[in-house]
Design a protein around this motif. Structure first.
Motif: not given
Length: 244
Positions: A24, A159-160, A163-164, A166-167, A171
């Motif tokens: 990112h 949701r955003v 995802r971050l 997870d990055d 989990d």
């Protein structure tokens, strides 16, 4: 994704490093100015930025500042587009921030912060210790991967943030709307107890809203009696044992 992290402390600095490593475009802003961002936070490619510039043209802004300070940024955020996702990582500890009457009376921490900031926020990364975030991340699918709850009123913003999460090596658990984020605040079974995704949902469900602040304060009082600094595993075990 274009991300700004405001605050370069243990959690903010860690998120900046991990998210830049994940590819990112990360800027880091600190109240002390760009020179206040430690060099090690920038080693993975993040860039130090002035606070005013750092909130412009960004997809996500992560607030990693002490609880109770959001109002100081309200003017800055007045010009931030509504579609920018703002993530709050803070927690309320009265001995650190001073007592905040509305929160003491039961207002959910991040709802109070959202009101101070003047815009909606997502609650994420608050329910894992800085040491956990720094040392226990792992790739998706790793057995025993630790989970982090994410709460927001916007499905897309949630949701955003997931995802971050997870990055950053964890989990992400959909913890519902922001009004329910009290279930991941200090003193709850899901807070800083290093649970897996399967374990996290029951822990959130087991939270007791009235009992959580008392458990929080009881744990903090216990920590002040310790004669040496506990290890990460010892802190996690103390947090877990408070709910046995």
């Amino acid at each position: 994704m274009k991300i700004t992290v405001i605050g370069a402390g243990a959690i903010g600095g860690n998120l900046a490093r991990k998210l830049s490593t994940a590819g990112h475009d990360v800027q880091v802003a600190d109240a002390r100015g760009p020179e206040g961002v430690p060099a090690d936070v920038l080693e993975s490619g993040a860039r130090a930025a002035d606070l005013g510039d750092a909130v412009q043209d960004r997809d996500v802004i992560i607030l990693s500042i002490p609880f109770g300070r959001a109002a100081e940024l309200a003017d800055l955020f007045a010009g931030v587009p509504d579609e920018t996702v703002v993530i709050d990582t803070s927690n309320y500890y009265p001995h650190l921030s001073g007592n905040i009457e509305a929160v003491d009376d039961g207002q959910v921490e991040s709802l109070w912060n959202a009101g101070q900031l003047g815009r909606p926020v997502v609650k994420a990364w608050n329910a894992a210790l800085a040491g956990t975030q720094q040392t226990k991340g792992s790739v998706a699918g790793t057995p025993g991967r630790i989970a982090i709850p994410v709460a927001a009123d916007s499905d897309e913003a949630r949701r955003v943030a997931m995802r971050l999460v997870d990055d950053t090596g964890f989990d992400a658990h959909d913890a519902g709307v922001l009004a329910d984020s009290w279930r991941q605040q200090p003193g709850t079974p899901a807070y800083c107890t290093e649970l897996t995704l399967d374990e996290l949902a029951p822990a959130l469900a087991a939270a007791d809203r009235a009992e959580a602040p008392r458990t929080r304060d009881r744990l903090m009082a216990h920590f002040t009696t310790l004669t040496s600094t506990p290890s990460l595993s010892e802190i996690v075990e103390m947090n877990r044992s408070a709910h046995h």
